[in-house]
Write an enzyme that holds these catalytic residues in place. Structure first.
Site, PDB file in Angstrom:
ATOM      1  N   ARG A  46      24.376 -20.051 -15.010  1.00  0.00           N
ATOM      2  CA  ARG A  46      25.251 -20.534 -16.499  1.00  0.00           C
ATOM      3  C   ARG A  46      27.127 -19.944 -16.220  1.00  0.00           C
ATOM      4  NH1 ARG A  46      27.737 -16.419 -15.527  1.00  0.00           N
ATOM      5  NH2 ARG A  46      28.977 -16.575 -16.966  1.00  0.00           N
ATOM      6  N   ARG A  89      23.771 -28.695 -22.349  1.00  0.00           N
ATOM      7  CA  ARG A  89      24.511 -27.378 -22.870  1.00  0.00           C
ATOM      8  C   ARG A  89      25.318 -28.645 -23.028  1.00  0.00           C
ATOM      9  NH1 ARG A  89      25.280 -21.988 -20.618  1.00  0.00           N
ATOM     10  NH2 ARG A  89      26.037 -22.148 -22.998  1.00  0.00           N
ATOM     11  N   ASP A 237      35.678 -23.046 -20.197  1.00  0.00           N
ATOM     12  CA  ASP A 237      34.482 -24.802 -20.343  1.00  0.00           C
ATOM     13  C   ASP A 237      34.891 -25.733 -20.722  1.00  0.00           C
ATOM     14  OD1 ASP A 237      32.897 -21.452 -21.536  1.00  0.00           O
ATOM     15  OD2 ASP A 237      31.392 -23.589 -20.527  1.00  0.00           O
TER      16      ASP A 237
HETATM   17  O1  MRU Z   1      27.774 -19.352 -22.209  1.00  0.00           O
HETATM   18  P1  MRU Z   1      28.306 -19.067 -20.437  1.00  0.00           P
HETATM   19  O2  MRU Z   1      28.012 -17.797 -20.451  1.00  0.00           O
HETATM   20  O3  MRU Z   1      27.791 -20.699 -19.435  1.00  0.00           O
HETATM   21  O4  MRU Z   1      29.676 -19.800 -20.856  1.00  0.00           O
HETATM   22  C1  MRU Z   1      30.216 -19.001 -19.748  1.00  0.00           C
HETATM   23  C2  MRU Z   1      31.562 -18.445 -20.238  1.00  0.00           C
HETATM   24  O5  MRU Z   1      32.254 -19.055 -21.210  1.00  0.00           O
HETATM   25  C3  MRU Z   1      32.701 -18.950 -19.019  1.00  0.00           C
HETATM   26  O6  MRU Z   1      34.561 -18.305 -19.294  1.00  0.00           O
HETATM   27  C4  MRU Z   1      33.575 -19.738 -18.604  1.00  0.00           C
HETATM   28  O7  MRU Z   1      31.773 -21.056 -18.485  1.00  0.00           O
HETATM   29  C5  MRU Z   1      34.101 -20.264 -17.576  1.00  0.00           C
HETATM   30  S1  MRU Z   1      33.337 -19.746 -15.581  1.00  0.00           S
HETATM   31  C6  MRU Z   1      34.200 -19.824 -14.403  1.00  0.00           C
END
Ligand code: MRU
Length: 347
Positions: A46, A89, A237
């Protein structure tokens, strides 16, 4: 050396199972693109850049299964492989960015024989991974200049080595500050519901001997009001053309609190996270995840059976609350629409 959660070794994709950290360090092996898609969906891997890197390797593995009579036939099947990986996702744009890059690599090498094309696609996935770590080190170098010696830094979720091919984005800035000889102290929000802060950020910083203190999400305002936080750094993201930034749910709340307390709020992300096709954050797709992530923790039920639940996994922080967006090509501090366009174009 910060951890690298995705490795391609002995012709096998290996990923550290982030669902089990910090109590168990288990590496899973992947030879099938469908299993890689499932790993992204179920959060074995993730974090926006890491999802993109995993998808690129998934596409390279998928390409190996294709035996087509012509390049057009190959491309049709390769598009289907990429579509399966893309349907995992919706919020992190790096996933779609990496798959587009794999497809464009295939098109650019249409003249190659099947086995050479497959080798070339694997080389592209390896390059996407190597490039991600290089970008993070470069953005760390730009970002650390914003961090004063002695800073007490709040971060949310995990935007660290675990969320990337290595080094991290928000935590990359923190690592670069430490490497520059600054003393910093990190406060990590636990980040309900999936607890990326408690489980992952605390683990990876502790492993690298960077001082980290864990807090519950609802403690940040109190600590800011007591003067115990100097700045906030988070990852992203997806960043829209105007600077509106989607990141882990709760980021917006922290940004509002930072503004109330006059604290700088920094977003650190590679340019692969910037989506210039979206004018503002209102069009960013926000993933809704299973209710069980809210009603349960670690398999233990907390809420009554049948309780109504909302579980948006991300929120959007408006650009007006962001002090600076730190990328590998430099920092945007004002006029985000123009500056982000420049950064994406590479100037
Ligand atoms: O649901 P996740 O764990 O994939 O979400 C991750 C985040 O929101 C992070 O802050 C984002 O992807 C930046 S990672 C360098």
């Amino acid at each position: 050396m910060s951890i690298k959660p995705i490795l391609f070794e002995d012709d096998v994709l290996k990923m550290l199972d982030q669902r089990l950290l910090p109590t168990r360090e288990v590496w899973l092996e992947y030879r099938d693109y469908r299993a890689v898609a499932e790993a992204i969906r179920t959060m074995v891997v993730r974090g926006a850049p890491a999802i993109g890197v995993a998808a690129a390797f998934g596409a390279a593995l998928g390409a190996r299964e294709i035996f087509a009579a012509s390049f057009d036939d190959f491309m049709r099947e390769f598009e289907e492989v990429c579509a399966v990986l893309a349907a995992t996702r919706p919020t992190a744009v790096n996933l779609f960015w990496a798959l587009e890059r794999m497809k464009s690599c295939a098109r650019q090498h249409a003249q190659l024989a099947g086995s050479d094309l497959k080798q070339r696609l694997l080389a592209e996935a390896l390059e996407i991974a190597a490039e991600d770590e290089r970008r993070n080190r470069a953005l760390g170098g730009h970002g650390e200049k914003l961090i004063p010696d002695g800073a007490r830094i709040l971060t949310h979720c995990n935007a660290g080595a675990l969320a990337t091919a290595g080094y991290g984005t928000a935590l990359g800035v923190i690592r670069a500050a430490v490497e520059a000889g600054k003393k910093v102290a990190v406060l990590a929000d636990e980040t309900r519901p999936w607890l990326q802060g408690a489980r992952l950020t605390a683990w990876e910083l502790q492993r690298d001997a960077i001082p980290v203190t864990l807090i519950c999400d609802n403690m940040a305002g109190y600590l800011m009001s007591k003067g115990e936080i100097d700045c906030v750094i988070v990852g992203a993201d997806r960043i829209a053309a105007n600077g509106d930034t989607a990141n882990k749910i709760g980021t917006y709340t922290v940004a509002v609190l930072a503004r109330e307390h006059g604290l700088p709020f920094y977003v650190a992300a590679p340019t692969s996270t910037i989506d210039l096709s979206l004018v503002d954050g209102s069009a960013i797709p926000i993933e809704e995840r299973a209710p069980a992530e809210v009603t349960h923790i670690g398999g233990v039920q907390l809420a009554p059976e049948g309780a109504a639940v909302r579980n948006p996994a991300f929120d959007v922080t408006p650009a007006r609350l962001i002090t600076a967006i730190i990328t590998e090509r430099g920092v945007a501090t004002s006029d985000f629409p123009a500056r982000l366009r420049e950064l994406v174009a590479g100037s």
